[in-house]
Design a protein around this motif. Structure first.
Motif, PDB file in Angstrom:
ATOM      1  N   ASP A 198       0.840  -1.198   0.000  1.00 20.52           N
ATOM      2  CA  ASP A 198       0.000   0.000   0.000  1.00 20.52           C
ATOM      3  C   ASP A 198       0.877   1.251   0.000  1.00 20.52           C
ATOM      4  O   ASP A 198       1.947   1.286   0.614  1.00 20.52           O
ATOM      5  CB  ASP A 198      -0.902   0.020   1.235  1.00 20.52           C
ATOM      6  CG  ASP A 198      -1.957  -1.076   1.170  1.00 20.52           C
ATOM      7  OD1 ASP A 198      -2.319  -1.471   0.045  1.00 20.52           O
ATOM      8  OD2 ASP A 198      -2.399  -1.541   2.239  1.00 20.52           O
ATOM      9  N   GLY A 199       0.406   2.291  -0.708  1.00 21.06           N
ATOM     10  CA  GLY A 199       1.121   3.554  -0.745  1.00 21.06           C
ATOM     11  C   GLY A 199       0.298   4.656  -0.123  1.00 21.06           C
ATOM     12  O   GLY A 199      -0.697   4.403   0.571  1.00 21.06           O
ATOM     13  N   ASP A 200       0.701   5.915  -0.376  1.00 20.81           N
ATOM     14  CA  ASP A 200      -0.018   7.067   0.166  1.00 20.81           C
ATOM     15  C   ASP A 200      -1.205   7.440  -0.714  1.00 20.81           C
ATOM     16  O   ASP A 200      -1.239   7.158  -1.914  1.00 20.81           O
ATOM     17  CB  ASP A 200       0.933   8.268   0.271  1.00 20.81           C
ATOM     18  CG  ASP A 200       2.102   7.993   1.214  1.00 20.81           C
ATOM     19  OD1 ASP A 200       1.884   7.257   2.194  1.00 20.81           O
ATOM     20  OD2 ASP A 200       3.202   8.501   0.949  1.00 20.81           O
ATOM     21  N   ASN A 201      -2.196   8.118  -0.107  1.00 23.67           N
ATOM     22  CA  ASN A 201      -3.345   8.674  -0.828  1.00 23.67           C
ATOM     23  C   ASN A 201      -4.090   7.633  -1.659  1.00 23.67           C
ATOM     24  O   ASN A 201      -4.489   7.887  -2.800  1.00 23.67           O
ATOM     25  CB  ASN A 201      -2.879   9.828  -1.732  1.00 23.67           C
ATOM     26  CG  ASN A 201      -2.219  10.938  -0.943  1.00 23.67           C
ATOM     27  OD1 ASN A 201      -2.682  11.315   0.125  1.00 23.67           O
ATOM     28  ND2 ASN A 201      -1.100  11.452  -1.471  1.00 23.67           N
TER      29      ASN A 201
END
Length: 322
Positions: A198-201
């Motif tokens: 998972d990443g940001d935003n």
């Protein structure tokens, strides 16, 4: 809810790109002068063939922006379906060159002073050009000029014939393209390791890792049986050539947002482990597709008139000086 593997997510992201009719992306080189010169030195260039300092400065931080527009989805499009294409090369100091193909014309402009500095060949002052140079003055001054695309292709083809060079290579037919894609997907499935995070935003990262030498050797091994179907003149590297490729593992980081590809990052520094430079990255960013438009005020460049004028002028000058 369907659970997809990392490889399947990446496949679907590329399929979504193929459904678009307009696509824009930016390719950026994240490096510095020291790294480029170190990588160049590792390739053992002949004396005098080393990368010039000015070229290394221009390439470090360079960006290439490309836009393609078609009347069909891109994965179904052929050359005849393209409505417009555009390419721009820029550096931290500004735009270096740009061209657009819209309708019957190819539009071009460039920072000729910067190009001259990069090649070590100073560009003449526009006021010093002869009257027959016409729109070439606009070229020197970095203004937009336009060239009839068919005329340009004819002149380029005639030039190749005059020099004994090959004719433009035909494009791949759809059947051969499908064979290539199937072969390449097979190699990627065997040799590339995928994982997700998972990443940001709300983004998701899919990383793909593979040893470079093994990957390219397998890829060309799959392509060789198809050489007979490729355009004439296509030469593939031999196994001996490929043994010279570094076998370090290279990782590509794909950023997905809502299932669509938004960015790709590749760290190539490992390919130059023995070199002192360690900063060598490649970044591909997807942009919202913007329709390429014809720039206003472009001056038409008549290639036949231009070539005849310069050649005739040179011949006259030679005759007068004899």
């Amino acid at each position: 809810m369907e659970q997809l593997s990392a490889g399947q997510k990446l496949d679907r992201a590329f399929e979504e790109l193929g459904k678009k009719k307009t696509l824009s992306f930016e390719l950026g080189l994240d490096t510095d002068v020291a790294s480029l010169k170190a990588l160049d030195a590792k390739s053992d260039p002949a004396p005098g063939e080393e990368i010039p300092e000015q070229v290394a400065e221009l390439l470090s931080g360079a960006k290439i922006t490309v836009t393609v527009q078609s009347k069909k989805p891109l994965d179904e499009s052929g050359e005849k379906d393209l409505l417009g294409t555009a390419l721009k090369v820029s550096t931290p100091d500004g735009e270096l060159a740009e061209y657009r193909v819209i309708g019957d014309f190819t539009y071009v402009r460039a920072d000729m002073a910067a190009m001259g500095e990069m090649t070590g060949s100073p560009v003449p002052d526009a006021d010093d050009l002869p009257p027959e140079a016409g729109a070439m003055k606009d070229v020197i001054e970095g203004k937009w000029v336009k060239i009839n695309t068919k005329e340009m292709e004819k002149v380029t083809g005639d030039s190749r014939k005059a020099e004994g060079g090959p004719a433009p290579a035909p494009s791949l037919d759809a059947k051969t393209q499908k064979k290539l894609v199937k072969a390449l997907r097979g190699v990627i499935a065997r040799e590339v390791k995928f994982k997700t995070a998972d990443g940001d935003n709300g983004t998701e990262h899919v990383t793909a890792t593979a040893p470079l030498r093994t990957l390219v050797t397998e890829l060309f091994g799959e392509i060789r049986p198809l050489v007979k179907d490729l355009p004439p003149g296509v030469e593939l590297p031999t196994d001996k050539d490929l043994k010279e490729a570094p076998d370090a593992k290279v990782t590509a980081d794909f950023t997905l947002k809502n299932g669509e590809l938004s960015q790709v990052e590749v760290d190539l520094a490992k390919l130059a482990e023995s070199a002192k430079g360690k900063k060598l990255g490649l970044t591909l960013r997807m942009r919202e597709g913007i329709k390429p438009t014809a720039p206003a005020g472009a001056t038409k460049l008549d290639l036949d008139k231009l070539m005849n004028g310069f050649v005739g002028g040179a011949a006259m000058s030679d005759a007068e000086s004899a």
